[in-house]
Design a protein around this motif. Structure first.
Motif, PDB file in Angstrom:
ATOM      1  N   UNK A 181      46.945  23.430  65.506  1.00 26.86           N
ATOM      2  CA  UNK A 181      45.834  22.537  65.202  1.00 26.86           C
ATOM      3  C   UNK A 181      46.233  21.087  65.037  1.00 26.86           C
ATOM      4  N   UNK A 182      47.535  20.800  64.905  1.00 26.09           N
ATOM      5  CA  UNK A 182      47.989  19.414  64.797  1.00 26.09           C
ATOM      6  C   UNK A 182      47.615  18.631  66.050  1.00 26.09           C
ATOM      7  N   UNK A 183      47.382  17.346  65.854  1.00 25.51           N
ATOM      8  CA  UNK A 183      47.169  16.440  66.973  1.00 25.51           C
ATOM      9  C   UNK A 183      48.485  15.744  67.305  1.00 25.51           C
ATOM     10  N   UNK A 184      48.812  15.673  68.593  1.00 29.32           N
ATOM     11  CA  UNK A 184      49.991  14.942  69.037  1.00 29.32           C
ATOM     12  C   UNK A 184      49.527  13.574  69.516  1.00 29.32           C
ATOM     13  N   UNK A 185      49.930  12.546  68.797  1.00 27.20           N
ATOM     14  CA  UNK A 185      49.479  11.181  69.069  1.00 27.20           C
ATOM     15  C   UNK A 185      50.549  10.440  69.866  1.00 27.20           C
ATOM     16  N   UNK A 186      50.117   9.696  70.866  1.00 25.97           N
ATOM     17  CA  UNK A 186      51.002   8.804  71.604  1.00 25.97           C
ATOM     18  C   UNK A 186      50.735   7.386  71.124  1.00 25.97           C
ATOM     19  N   UNK A 187      51.756   6.764  70.507  1.00 22.74           N
ATOM     20  CA  UNK A 187      51.593   5.435  69.930  1.00 22.74           C
ATOM     21  C   UNK A 187      51.638   4.321  70.960  1.00 22.74           C
ATOM     22  N   UNK A 188      51.558   3.081  70.484  1.00 23.51           N
ATOM     23  CA  UNK A 188      51.450   1.921  71.362  1.00 23.51           C
ATOM     24  C   UNK A 188      52.722   1.692  72.177  1.00 23.51           C
ATOM     25  N   UNK A 189      53.847   2.208  71.722  1.00 28.19           N
ATOM     26  CA  UNK A 189      55.099   2.047  72.459  1.00 28.19           C
ATOM     27  C   UNK A 189      55.524   3.351  73.135  1.00 28.19           C
ATOM     28  N   UNK A 190      54.611   4.288  73.245  1.00 28.38           N
ATOM     29  CA  UNK A 190      54.909   5.548  73.915  1.00 28.38           C
ATOM     30  C   UNK A 190      55.509   6.611  73.026  1.00 28.38           C
ATOM     31  N   UNK A 191      55.731   6.294  71.756  1.00 23.07           N
ATOM     32  CA  UNK A 191      56.290   7.286  70.834  1.00 23.07           C
ATOM     33  C   UNK A 191      55.246   8.366  70.568  1.00 23.07           C
ATOM     34  N   UNK A 192      55.722   9.576  70.303  1.00 25.24           N
ATOM     35  CA  UNK A 192      54.827  10.711  70.076  1.00 25.24           C
ATOM     36  C   UNK A 192      55.144  11.344  68.727  1.00 25.24           C
ATOM     37  N   UNK A 193      54.086  11.721  68.013  1.00 19.77           N
ATOM     38  CA  UNK A 193      54.284  12.297  66.695  1.00 19.77           C
ATOM     39  C   UNK A 193      53.060  13.140  66.331  1.00 19.77           C
ATOM     40  N   UNK A 194      53.251  14.182  65.492  1.00 18.49           N
ATOM     41  CA  UNK A 194      52.123  15.042  65.106  1.00 18.49           C
ATOM     42  C   UNK A 194      51.349  14.473  63.931  1.00 18.49           C
ATOM     43  N   UNK A 195      50.089  14.897  63.863  1.00 18.97           N
ATOM     44  CA  UNK A 195      49.220  14.488  62.753  1.00 18.97           C
ATOM     45  C   UNK A 195      48.339  15.679  62.401  1.00 18.97           C
ATOM     46  N   UNK A 196      48.227  15.998  61.120  1.00 17.78           N
ATOM     47  CA  UNK A 196      47.434  17.150  60.713  1.00 17.78           C
ATOM     48  C   UNK A 196      45.960  16.920  61.048  1.00 17.78           C
ATOM     49  N   UNK A 197      45.199  17.996  61.286  1.00 16.62           N
ATOM     50  CA  UNK A 197      43.782  17.831  61.637  1.00 16.62           C
ATOM     51  C   UNK A 197      42.982  17.068  60.577  1.00 16.62           C
ATOM     52  N   UNK A 198      43.256  17.297  59.290  1.00 18.10           N
ATOM     53  CA  UNK A 198      42.493  16.629  58.226  1.00 18.10           C
ATOM     54  C   UNK A 198      42.765  15.129  58.208  1.00 18.10           C
ATOM     55  N   UNK A 199      44.038  14.735  58.312  1.00 20.58           N
ATOM     56  CA  UNK A 199      44.384  13.313  58.337  1.00 20.58           C
ATOM     57  C   UNK A 199      43.840  12.655  59.601  1.00 20.58           C
ATOM     58  N   UNK A 200      43.926  13.384  60.720  1.00 24.33           N
ATOM     59  CA  UNK A 200      43.428  12.842  61.977  1.00 24.33           C
ATOM     60  C   UNK A 200      41.930  12.554  61.883  1.00 24.33           C
ATOM     61  N   UNK A 201      41.167  13.486  61.302  1.00 25.45           N
ATOM     62  CA  UNK A 201      39.725  13.309  61.186  1.00 25.45           C
ATOM     63  C   UNK A 201      39.364  12.135  60.286  1.00 25.45           C
ATOM     64  N   UNK A 202      40.185  11.882  59.245  1.00 23.40           N
ATOM     65  CA  UNK A 202      39.929  10.760  58.338  1.00 23.40           C
ATOM     66  C   UNK A 202      40.304   9.418  58.949  1.00 23.40           C
ATOM     67  N   UNK A 203      41.260   9.446  59.884  1.00 21.87           N
ATOM     68  CA  UNK A 203      41.851   8.203  60.382  1.00 21.87           C
ATOM     69  C   UNK A 203      41.305   7.768  61.735  1.00 21.87           C
ATOM     70  N   UNK A 204      40.945   8.728  62.587  1.00 19.50           N
ATOM     71  CA  UNK A 204      40.577   8.400  63.962  1.00 19.50           C
ATOM     72  C   UNK A 204      39.163   8.877  64.279  1.00 19.50           C
ATOM     73  N   UNK A 205      38.539   8.209  65.226  1.00 17.53           N
ATOM     74  CA  UNK A 205      37.274   8.642  65.779  1.00 17.53           C
ATOM     75  C   UNK A 205      37.332   8.472  67.292  1.00 17.53           C
ATOM     76  N   UNK A 206      36.578   9.293  67.987  1.00 19.12           N
ATOM     77  CA  UNK A 206      36.593   9.232  69.449  1.00 19.12           C
ATOM     78  C   UNK A 206      36.083   7.880  69.922  1.00 19.12           C
ATOM     79  N   UNK A 207      36.719   7.359  70.976  1.00 22.43           N
ATOM     80  CA  UNK A 207      36.316   6.067  71.520  1.00 22.43           C
ATOM     81  C   UNK A 207      34.929   6.161  72.117  1.00 22.43           C
ATOM     82  N   UNK A 208      34.637   7.254  72.790  1.00 21.71           N
ATOM     83  CA  UNK A 208      33.321   7.408  73.409  1.00 21.71           C
ATOM     84  C   UNK A 208      32.520   8.485  72.693  1.00 21.71           C
TER      85      UNK A 208
END
Length: 319
Positions: free
Chosen positions: A52-79
């Motif tokens: 269920x973790x989200x794998x995020x690709x950062x601005x410099x191409x780095x990749x890291x996991x993020x828990x679903x709860x933190x992801x939902x609090x921090x990010x929203x879909x662009x469209x």
């Protein structure tokens, strides 16, 4: 005067894909250890990835996991989901028989990708919003390898010798059924789907799905107004092979088993995808539902579907 010590984080857009192993959705870079643990390399070292973790690709191409709860609090879909997405799906054979034309096969995908990347977003007049194009890429041999699922198309890298390697047998049924089921669970009535199946051989190693099951799935999806499925196969027998999988004859293209033939079908598939994308927004009904289905996309685009007869293979002699 002292400098301001309060700052606001700049709004940035990141790409992210969820790790859902039970749905065969494993983002690129996630490695399963012998003990069954999922890990991904980050700038801080290897990190465990949980279901269920989200794998995020950062601005410099780095990749890291993020828990679903933190992801939902921090990010929203662009469209917004109501804007709709254009799903491009490529299911590409990477069995050993593709080896001598691997470079040309990579170029089939890369040509499509170059032509779609950087294009202005298609305006959806029904919602007065811009539609996002996303890509799902799966290659298959004895196993099925999911590279991306619904990845924004501008963030997808070209295939190379590391990401597309030929070996093993042909689990065609498993690749088609697993991929289409994964995409099917994401697609809404406002979305459109163009799926491309590319293979040079017949099924010989699937363990989950038989041909009859794949045919039922394909026919059920093609009955929906927003799904178009194309089949590109080697030789005249490809017509029967596509029909066995439920793909309509008007969405089937055959090509010679050669480097020349592979290049030819690659250009035809790219032209078909461009035609589809260009005409897609015009196929929305008043309720915003996509009506883009086609049972004869090649014919509508003016593309020849028999690339076998009379095919020149002279430049294959050195292969």
């Amino acid at each position: 005067m002292s400098s301001n010590t309060s700052f606001r984080k700049k709004p940035i857009i990141v790409n992210a894909e969820q790790y859902l192993p039970r749905e065969d959705q494993i983002p690129e870079g996630v490695v399963i250890t012998r003990g069954g643990e999922a890990r991904i390399a980050t700038p801080a070292g290897a990190v465990i990835v949980f279901d269920g973790d989200w794998i995020i690709t950062g601005v410099e191409g780095e990749r890291y996991p993020c828990s679903p709860s933190i992801f939902a609090q921090t990010y929203e879909a662009v469209n917004s989901p109501t804007e709709g997405r254009d799903y491009f799906v490529y299911i590409i054979d990477s069995s050993m028989s593709m080896h001598r034309k691997a470079e040309e096969t990579r170029e089939i995908f890369n040509t499509f990708l170059r032509e779609q990347q950087g294009k202005p977003a298609i305006r959806d007049t029904a919602f007065r919003a811009y539609r996002q194009s996303v890509l799902t890429l799966v290659t298959f041999n004895t196993t099925v390898d999911t590279h991306y699922v619904a990845q924004p198309i501008d963030a997808v890298p070209l295939l190379n010798g590391s990401s597309y390697r030929c070996r093993g047998m042909t689990a065609l049924n498993d690749a088609v059924a697993r991929t289409l089921n994964t995409v099917r669970r994401r697609v809404t009535d406002q979305d459109s789907v163009l799926a491309v199946i590319l293979t040079d051989g017949e099924e010989n190693s699937s363990t989950e799905y038989n041909t009859a099951e794949v045919k039922r799935l394909v026919e059920s999806l093609q009955a929906r107004p927003n799904w178009t499925i194309l089949f590109a196969g080697v030789g005249l027998e490809a017509w029967d092979q596509a029909a066995a999988l439920g793909v309509s004859r008007g969405n089937t293209i055959t090509y010679a088993d050669s480097r020349v033939g592979t290049r030819a079908v690659g250009q035809s598939l790219s032209d078909a995808a461009s035609f589809y994308a260009t005409n897609n927004a015009a196929q929305m009904d008043g309720a915003g539902k996509n009506q883009s289905r086609s049972f004869a996309l090649f014919e509508e685009a003016g593309i020849k579907t028999d690339l076998v007869v009379g095919q020149d293979t002279s430049d294959d002699e050195d292969v």
